[in-house]
Design an enzyme around this catalytic site. Structure first.
Site, short mmCIF file in Angstrom:
data_model
loop_
_atom_site.label_atom_id
_atom_site.label_comp_id
_atom_site.label_asym_id
_atom_site.label_seq_id
_atom_site.Cartn_x
_atom_site.Cartn_y
_atom_site.Cartn_z
N LYS A 86 -9.27 -10.68 10.75
CA LYS A 86 -9.26 -10.13 9.38
C LYS A 86 -8.03 -10.63 8.59
O LYS A 86 -8.14 -11.05 7.45
CB LYS A 86 -9.30 -8.61 9.49
CG LYS A 86 -9.05 -7.80 8.26
CD LYS A 86 -7.63 -7.30 8.10
CE LYS A 86 -7.08 -6.48 9.23
NZ LYS A 86 -5.73 -5.99 9.03
N SER A 117 -2.60 -3.41 7.19
CA SER A 117 -2.44 -4.82 6.78
C SER A 117 -3.62 -5.11 5.87
O SER A 117 -4.69 -5.53 6.32
CB SER A 117 -2.46 -5.75 7.99
OG SER A 117 -1.42 -5.45 8.88
N LYS A 131 2.28 -10.20 4.70
CA LYS A 131 1.76 -9.85 6.03
C LYS A 131 0.64 -10.81 6.45
O LYS A 131 0.60 -11.29 7.59
CB LYS A 131 1.24 -8.40 6.02
CG LYS A 131 0.58 -7.96 7.29
CD LYS A 131 1.55 -7.86 8.45
CE LYS A 131 0.82 -7.63 9.76
NZ LYS A 131 1.74 -7.61 10.89
P1 NDP Z 1 -6.80 0.56 15.72
O1 NDP Z 1 -8.11 -0.10 15.78
O2 NDP Z 1 -6.03 0.84 16.97
O3 NDP Z 1 -6.94 2.00 14.96
C1 NDP Z 1 -7.63 2.11 13.76
C2 NDP Z 1 -7.46 3.50 13.20
O4 NDP Z 1 -8.19 3.58 11.96
C3 NDP Z 1 -8.02 4.61 14.10
O5 NDP Z 1 -7.28 5.78 13.86
C4 NDP Z 1 -9.45 4.74 13.57
O6 NDP Z 1 -10.00 6.03 13.77
C5 NDP Z 1 -9.22 4.56 12.09
N1 NDP Z 1 -10.39 4.07 11.39
C6 NDP Z 1 -11.13 2.97 11.66
N2 NDP Z 1 -12.09 2.81 10.75
C7 NDP Z 1 -11.98 3.86 9.88
C8 NDP Z 1 -12.69 4.25 8.73
N3 NDP Z 1 -13.72 3.53 8.26
N4 NDP Z 1 -12.30 5.38 8.09
C9 NDP Z 1 -11.27 6.11 8.55
N5 NDP Z 1 -10.54 5.78 9.64
C10 NDP Z 1 -10.89 4.67 10.29
O7 NDP Z 1 -5.93 -0.27 14.68
P2 NDP Z 1 -4.35 -0.54 14.65
O8 NDP Z 1 -3.63 0.75 14.65
O9 NDP Z 1 -4.02 -1.59 15.65
O10 NDP Z 1 -4.24 -1.24 13.21
C11 NDP Z 1 -4.17 -0.50 12.00
C12 NDP Z 1 -3.64 -1.46 10.92
O11 NDP Z 1 -2.33 -1.92 11.32
C13 NDP Z 1 -4.53 -2.72 10.78
O12 NDP Z 1 -4.59 -3.10 9.44
C14 NDP Z 1 -3.78 -3.76 11.62
O13 NDP Z 1 -4.07 -5.08 11.18
C15 NDP Z 1 -2.34 -3.33 11.40
N6 NDP Z 1 -1.39 -3.76 12.43
C16 NDP Z 1 -1.65 -3.57 13.78
C17 NDP Z 1 -0.71 -3.98 14.72
C18 NDP Z 1 -0.90 -3.79 16.20
O14 NDP Z 1 -0.07 -4.31 16.99
N7 NDP Z 1 -1.91 -3.05 16.66
C19 NDP Z 1 0.56 -4.64 14.32
C20 NDP Z 1 0.76 -4.70 12.89
C21 NDP Z 1 -0.20 -4.32 12.01
P3 NDP Z 1 -10.84 6.40 15.09
O15 NDP Z 1 -9.83 6.99 16.05
O16 NDP Z 1 -11.83 7.36 14.61
O17 NDP Z 1 -11.46 5.12 15.61
#
Ligand code: NDP
Length: 297
Positions: free
Chosen positions: A242, A98, A173
């Protein structure tokens, strides 16, 4: 079916990638910042664990990213291990983060210099939608690229909408999530007040959900997560904060007065600060409960 690379196995990425791993004919490579998550996923789902973004992207027809913010995606592009070292002319990056429209446009321009396509493709439907393949996906980018990702998204989504040029998916979004935030907060205020008055939340929701004040918050989130006091952690408050900030920024850039979105941004910013990085978005109602010294009951 295409070769797919999936980068970012978080709350949304992991179940999306799992569906792709089990789709017939798909060859899936996965990369995650914490490598142990990707190796465990690869072992469980029969995917290829890539040590770097470049290695994941090599040979992929479509590279998918799903990270917290657009800047995290931009930071994966360059360097010997970066995505651009693995992608070739004619490739396609579909970003399910997002994200924010301005950064997505910058990423698209950077990739275009190398003949690589980009679409922003944020998703809605939560972790259960990702698990069940019933997400809604909103896409910004060229119509030809929108068509190219259909065979991939068919495994993950029930509804895929082309919203406009690059950044349009991100903008839809962000506005959707600003509405979510406003509904969570306003429903919380209403139910705290009614609880203090002695009207049970269950009774109030019985009325509201058959009346004009209902929303996804009142119909699903509050009955399942607040009234049960379960508060499952599926979508971090930090990420909703965010999203609302992105919505406020878009309104400002377009010179649209948006006092409600700005207020939601302030409230969710303060809730994020008070409840921390791991709190779920629905836990924002705890802030209302604390200041009123009244739980929703
Ligand atoms: P999480 O916090 O669960 O996971 C984040 C992921 O990104 C992990 O794999 C993490 O890796 C990785 N990550 C974080 N920072 C970095 C970085 N600097 N460089 C590389 N990898 C990184 O997030 P979500 O899966 O919940 O959300 C992901 C996206 O989807 C966001 O933009 C969110 O707004 C969107 N979203 C989420 C929903 C939800 O219900 N959760 C619904 C709809 C949209 P590591 O394992 O190393 O921490």
């Amino acid at each position: 079916m295409p070769n797919i690379a999936y980068l970012g196995l978080g709350a949304i990425g992991r179940p999306m990638a799992a569906r792709l791993a089990h789709a017939e004919g798909v060859q899936l490579a996965v990369w995650n910042r914490t490598a142990s998550t990707a190796s465990a996923f690869a072992a469980e789902h029969g995917a290829r664990h890539a040590a770097t973004p470049a290695e994941a992207a090599r040979g992929a027809d479509v590279v998918i990213t799903c990270l917290p913010v657009s800047a995290d995606v931009a930071a994966l592009l360059d360097g010997p291990d970066g995505l651009l070292a693995g992608m070739t002319r004619g490739g396609l990056l579909m970003d399910c983060t997002s994200g924010d429209p301005a950064t997505s446009r910058r990423i698209a321009a950077r990739l275009a210099e190398q003949g690589i396509g980009f679409i922003d493709a944020p998703v809605s439907g939560g972790t259960s939608g990702a698990e069940n393949g019933t997400l809604t996906v909103m896409i910004g980018g060229d119509a030809e690229l929108f068509e190219r990702v259909q065979p991939v998204l068919v495994h993950c989504a029930r509804k895929v909408v082309h919203c406009g040029p690059v950044g349009a998916g991100d903008a839809v979004k962000a506005m959707n999530n600003a509405l979510l935030a406003i509904n969570v907060w306003s429903t919380g205020e209403a139910l705290v007040a009614l609880s203090k008055l002695g009207v049970r939340a269950e009774t109030a929701l019985d009325v509201i959900n058959a009346s004009s004040g209902r929303s996804n918050a009142s119909m699903n989130l509050f009955p399942e997560r607040v009234l049960t006091r379960a508060f499952p952690r599926t979508f971090r408050l930090a990420l909703l904060d965010k999203d609302v900030k992105i919505a406020a920024q878009i309104s400002d850039e377009l010179q649209v007065d948006a006092p409600l979105i700005h207020l939601a941004s302030q409230l969710f910013g303060a809730a994020h600060e008070s409840l921390g990085e791991e709190a779920d978005h629905v836990e924002a109602v705890r802030v209302i409960e604390r200041s009123a010294a009244q739980e929703i009951v």
